[in-house]
Write a protein that holds these residues in place. Structure first.
Motif, mmCIF file in Angstrom:
data_model
loop_
_atom_site.group_PDB
_atom_site.id
_atom_site.type_symbol
_atom_site.label_atom_id
_atom_site.label_comp_id
_atom_site.label_asym_id
_atom_site.label_seq_id
_atom_site.Cartn_x
_atom_site.Cartn_y
_atom_site.Cartn_z
ATOM 1 N N PHE A 258 -2.806 5.751 14.112
ATOM 2 C CA PHE A 258 -3.014 6.216 15.437
ATOM 3 C C PHE A 258 -2.560 5.432 16.818
ATOM 4 C CE2 PHE A 258 -5.727 9.287 12.895
ATOM 5 C CZ PHE A 258 -5.462 10.517 13.676
ATOM 6 N N GLU A 259 -2.009 5.994 17.670
ATOM 7 C CA GLU A 259 -2.036 5.223 18.884
ATOM 8 C C GLU A 259 -3.425 5.245 19.428
ATOM 9 O OE1 GLU A 259 -0.087 3.334 22.050
ATOM 10 O OE2 GLU A 259 0.645 4.140 20.256
ATOM 11 N N THR A 260 -4.101 4.110 19.542
ATOM 12 C CA THR A 260 -5.507 3.717 20.084
ATOM 13 C C THR A 260 -5.626 3.367 21.401
ATOM 14 O OG1 THR A 260 -5.569 1.529 18.950
ATOM 15 C CG2 THR A 260 -6.238 3.367 17.779
ATOM 16 N N GLY A 261 -6.728 3.302 21.843
ATOM 17 C CA GLY A 261 -6.894 2.896 23.268
ATOM 18 C C GLY A 261 -6.320 3.829 24.221
ATOM 19 N N MET B 84 0.851 -1.167 -0.041
ATOM 20 C CA MET B 84 -0.100 0.034 0.106
ATOM 21 C C MET B 84 0.695 1.098 0.006
ATOM 22 S SD MET B 84 -2.650 -1.063 2.718
ATOM 23 C CE MET B 84 -3.828 0.442 2.653
ATOM 24 N N PRO B 85 0.510 2.156 -1.058
ATOM 25 C CA PRO B 85 1.470 3.268 -0.991
ATOM 26 C C PRO B 85 1.238 4.372 0.234
ATOM 27 C CG PRO B 85 -0.156 3.342 -2.767
ATOM 28 C CD PRO B 85 -0.183 1.968 -2.303
ATOM 29 N N PRO B 86 2.101 4.868 0.829
ATOM 30 C CA PRO B 86 1.949 5.784 2.135
ATOM 31 C C PRO B 86 1.389 7.046 1.596
ATOM 32 C CG PRO B 86 4.223 5.808 1.367
ATOM 33 C CD PRO B 86 3.497 4.908 0.533
ATOM 34 N N ILE B 87 0.557 7.712 2.595
ATOM 35 C CA ILE B 87 -0.106 8.856 2.406
ATOM 36 C C ILE B 87 0.982 9.994 2.742
ATOM 37 C CG2 ILE B 87 -1.787 10.442 3.032
ATOM 38 C CD1 ILE B 87 -3.567 8.044 3.518
ATOM 39 N N THR B 88 1.267 10.777 2.203
ATOM 40 C CA THR B 88 2.380 11.987 2.501
ATOM 41 C C THR B 88 1.894 13.013 3.516
ATOM 42 O OG1 THR B 88 3.504 11.497 0.513
ATOM 43 C CG2 THR B 88 4.242 13.354 1.747
ATOM 44 N N TRP B 89 2.432 12.967 4.711
ATOM 45 C CA TRP B 89 2.189 13.899 5.628
ATOM 46 C C TRP B 89 3.084 15.074 5.771
ATOM 47 C CZ3 TRP B 89 -2.981 13.453 6.821
ATOM 48 C CH2 TRP B 89 -3.585 12.081 6.468
ATOM 49 N N PRO B 90 2.570 16.306 6.012
ATOM 50 C CA PRO B 90 3.866 17.236 6.173
ATOM 51 C C PRO B 90 4.299 17.375 7.404
ATOM 52 C CG PRO B 90 1.542 18.263 6.171
ATOM 53 C CD PRO B 90 1.451 16.912 5.854
ATOM 54 N N THR B 91 5.748 18.009 7.588
ATOM 55 C CA THR B 91 6.392 18.176 8.829
ATOM 56 C C THR B 91 6.186 19.413 9.062
ATOM 57 O OG1 THR B 91 8.411 18.372 7.834
ATOM 58 C CG2 THR B 91 7.711 16.190 8.698
ATOM 59 N N GLY B 92 5.688 20.419 8.202
ATOM 60 C CA GLY B 92 5.598 22.072 8.234
ATOM 61 C C GLY B 92 4.150 22.231 7.559
ATOM 62 N N THR B 93 3.800 23.576 7.989
ATOM 63 C CA THR B 93 2.457 24.045 7.329
ATOM 64 C C THR B 93 2.628 24.594 5.913
ATOM 65 O OG1 THR B 93 0.264 24.747 7.737
ATOM 66 C CG2 THR B 93 2.001 25.979 8.361
ATOM 67 N N ALA B 94 2.036 24.495 4.990
ATOM 68 C CA ALA B 94 2.131 25.174 3.819
ATOM 69 C C ALA B 94 1.026 25.149 2.837
ATOM 70 C CB ALA B 94 3.288 24.286 2.854
ATOM 71 N N GLU C 60 -4.616 12.511 24.647
ATOM 72 C CA GLU C 60 -3.251 12.187 23.833
ATOM 73 C C GLU C 60 -3.557 12.071 22.640
ATOM 74 O OE1 GLU C 60 0.613 12.588 23.553
ATOM 75 O OE2 GLU C 60 -0.202 13.317 25.199
ATOM 76 N N ILE C 61 -2.486 12.773 21.700
ATOM 77 C CA ILE C 61 -2.342 12.532 20.349
ATOM 78 C C ILE C 61 -1.129 11.706 19.923
ATOM 79 C CG2 ILE C 61 -3.241 13.291 17.972
ATOM 80 C CD1 ILE C 61 -5.064 15.135 19.006
ATOM 81 N N ALA C 62 -1.316 10.694 19.272
ATOM 82 C CA ALA C 62 0.218 10.103 18.584
ATOM 83 C C ALA C 62 -0.281 9.562 17.399
ATOM 84 C CB ALA C 62 0.926 9.265 19.470
ATOM 85 N N PHE C 63 -0.102 10.373 16.205
ATOM 86 C CA PHE C 63 -0.249 9.808 14.712
ATOM 87 C C PHE C 63 0.998 9.503 14.175
ATOM 88 C CE2 PHE C 63 -1.075 10.756 10.137
ATOM 89 C CZ PHE C 63 -1.962 9.749 9.938
ATOM 90 N N PHE C 64 1.118 8.303 13.511
ATOM 91 C CA PHE C 64 2.397 7.762 12.701
ATOM 92 C C PHE C 64 2.514 7.786 11.270
ATOM 93 C CE2 PHE C 64 2.141 6.226 17.156
ATOM 94 C CZ PHE C 64 3.267 6.307 17.750
ATOM 95 N N GLY C 65 1.101 7.957 10.779
ATOM 96 C CA GLY C 65 1.119 7.892 9.178
ATOM 97 C C GLY C 65 -0.048 7.279 8.631
ATOM 98 N N GLY C 66 -0.107 6.939 7.513
ATOM 99 C CA GLY C 66 -1.367 6.368 6.727
ATOM 100 C C GLY C 66 -0.789 5.821 5.366
ATOM 101 N N ALA C 67 -1.730 4.970 4.716
ATOM 102 C CA ALA C 67 -1.310 4.310 3.517
ATOM 103 C C ALA C 67 -2.905 4.170 2.981
ATOM 104 C CB ALA C 67 -0.802 3.122 3.817
ATOM 105 N N MET C 68 -2.635 3.911 1.574
ATOM 106 C CA MET C 68 -3.815 3.641 0.617
ATOM 107 C C MET C 68 -3.576 2.413 -0.155
ATOM 108 S SD MET C 68 -4.980 7.560 -0.549
ATOM 109 C CE MET C 68 -3.466 7.645 -1.555
ATOM 110 N N ASP C 69 -4.616 1.674 -0.333
ATOM 111 C CA ASP C 69 -4.507 0.432 -1.318
ATOM 112 C C ASP C 69 -5.482 1.161 -2.521
ATOM 113 O OD1 ASP C 69 -4.640 -1.780 -2.829
ATOM 114 O OD2 ASP C 69 -6.357 -2.647 -1.295
#
Length: 472
Positions: free
Chosen positions: A385-388, A1-11, A457-466
């Motif tokens: 996401f970090e769940t639970g 599954m190709p990753p979804i690209t997330w920014p590290t800075g706002t643009a 608490e929020i911890a998000f690590f990334g995403g992907a798409m099929d």
């Protein structure tokens, strides 16, 4: 599954379709070694209400010993570490932001305030504030303290020094910032340097110990100026001594030694350029969770530079397009800021999940995933996401059973579908966060946006798409 690209800075881009992603009330930091992602996205530090002044327009603050002095409206307040608030007798003139400085006079230091109406002095022993005047001074526009001397500046380019740990000024103890006929906006102290900031130049001075006249000699001149009087910060006590300012060319620059290195991109530069009254540009700083932040607010927007990572994010108060806080001050091993309109003071704390009593809405918008002019069917999108992270003993349901809302755009961000809600899990609950059969992208690809308003608490690590690619 190709990753979804997330920014590290706002643009956000000038137009929606050129966006490079956005971080609103969100920061990106490097994940621990061996983590399932190199980057983890978290929520910014929240606000905890600590005290309130009876006047509603806070103008500046200064810590003197263990007591915090706050100028609010035409009054001055002293605040103790237990948040006891005392209104000093007397009033402060002028309107808008003030600059404040103290010396090291023993046993009780002097405190002076420069404002649009002149100068004021705080009598610590007498718990009062009064007009300060000196016949040897012209109308001044800023004050700082360095190496035992108060330094004040005037619009005509003159800078005056006081006596050593004294409030007396002499007309001969002055210098003229004359590298450029641009006048002076501010004097600041950074390390051992005195920096006189004009509209087209910066002049650096070092204490030469001159026995008469001005004690400081000019050492370096930088041919770039300060755009607005209060658009500089980073020299404040308790901060990392990283001077950052809005320059007269509409860029934000960080002083690295004597080199004013640009750190802003085209999006922010255009926002600054569009400001018709530069006095509305207000910069300040704070620190949280090991990060040092430089904040810049203009009309309807707030951008924050993370000195620790070199990236920008946006900050918004609930229901507003900007952050309704101004000015930062370190006191009692904490950082505080002030509401723009209410006179409330808040502690900035990375463990706080709200902006005072309001939600602190975390928003992360992806880069554009596209194969122009081709399109793609998205069979499934997964979000790591970090769940639970629900809290059994928390407020139901916002803390016990929190959710994330996910929506997307297939026309480059011009329009958005209705958000879908996914649970982040009650305490200890491990849940997948997926969206199945997410449709066919447009020629401009797919942008994902996630928001979380629940105070967890929020911890998000990334995403992907099929995906399954389709021809144009």
């Amino acid at each position: 599954m190709p990753p979804i690209t997330w920014p590290t800075g706002t643009a956000p881009g000038v137009n929606p379709t050129e966006t490079g992603g956005r971080l609103i009330n969100a920061i990106a930091e490097r994940a621990p070694a061996g983590s399932r992602s190199e980057i983890v996205w978290r929520r910014v530090a929240g606000l905890i209400a600590r005290f309130t002044t009876t006047q509603t327009a806070v103008r500046g603050a200064l810590l003197v010993g263990s007591v915090l002095y706050v100028v609010s409206g035409n009054r001055v307040y002293s605040i103790t570490s237990s948040y006891g608030v005392t209104e000093l007798t007397g009033t402060v003139g002028g309107a808008g932001p003030v600059t404040m400085a103290r010396n090291m006079k023993a046993p009780v230091p002097d405190v002076l305030i420069a404002h649009s109406g002149g100068m004021s002095s705080i009598n610590i022993s007498g718990a009062s504030v009064a007009v300060f005047s000196d016949g040897d001074l012209p109308s001044v526009n800023s004050i700082c303290w360095v190496d035992g001397y108060f330094i004040v500046t005037a619009e005509n380019g003159l800078a005056y020094q006081s006596g050593l740990n004294d409030t007396g000024f002499a007309s001969v103890d002055r210098t003229t910032a004359e590298a450029d006929p641009d006048g002076l906006y501010r004097a600041i102290a950074s390390g051992s340097d005195l920096i006189l900031m004009g509209t087209a130049s910066l002049e650096f001075y070092a204490n030469a110990g001159n026995p008469t006249g001005f004690a400081f000699n000019r050492s370096v001149v930088v041919p770039i100026g300060l755009k607005a009087p209060y658009a500089v910060a980073g020299f404040e006590p308790g901060f990392a001594d990283t001077v950052i300012f809005v320059a007269n060319d509409n860029t934000v620059r960080r002083l690295q030694g004597y080199d004013p290195t640009p750190i802003s991109g085209p999006d922010l530069n255009r926002l600054i350029e569009a400001v018709t009254n530069p006095a509305e540009l207000i910069a300040w700083v704070y620190q949280a969770a090991g990060h040092a932040y430089w904040v810049l607010s203009g009309p309807g927007w707030t951008w924050v530079y993370d000195v620790s990572t070199g990236s920008w994010h946006e900050r918004q108060s609930y229901g507003f397009s900007d952050w309704r806080c101004r000015y930062g001050v370190a006191a009692w091993s904490k950082w505080f800021t002030f509401d723009l309109e209410s006179g409330k003071a808040f502690e900035l704390n990375s463990a706080a999940r709200r902006d005072g009593a309001n939600p602190l809405v975390w928003t992360l918008r992806s880069n554009q995933a596209h194969r122009f002019p081709g399109r793609a069917v998205i069979h499934k999108a997964s979000f790591d996401f970090e769940t639970g992270i629900g809290i059994d003993a928390g407020i139901s349901p916002i803390e016990t059973d929190p959710v994330v809302r996910i929506r997307w755009s297939d026309d480059g961000g011009r329009s958005w579908g209705n958000p879908l809600t996914r649970k982040l899990g009650t305490q200890g609950e491990d849940l997948p966060i997926d969206i199945n059969n997410a449709g066919l992208t447009g020629r401009k690809g797919r942008i994902w946006e996630m928001t979380i308003s629940d105070p967890i608490e929020i911890a998000f690590f990334g995403g992907a798409m099929d995906i399954e690619e389709r021809a144009a």
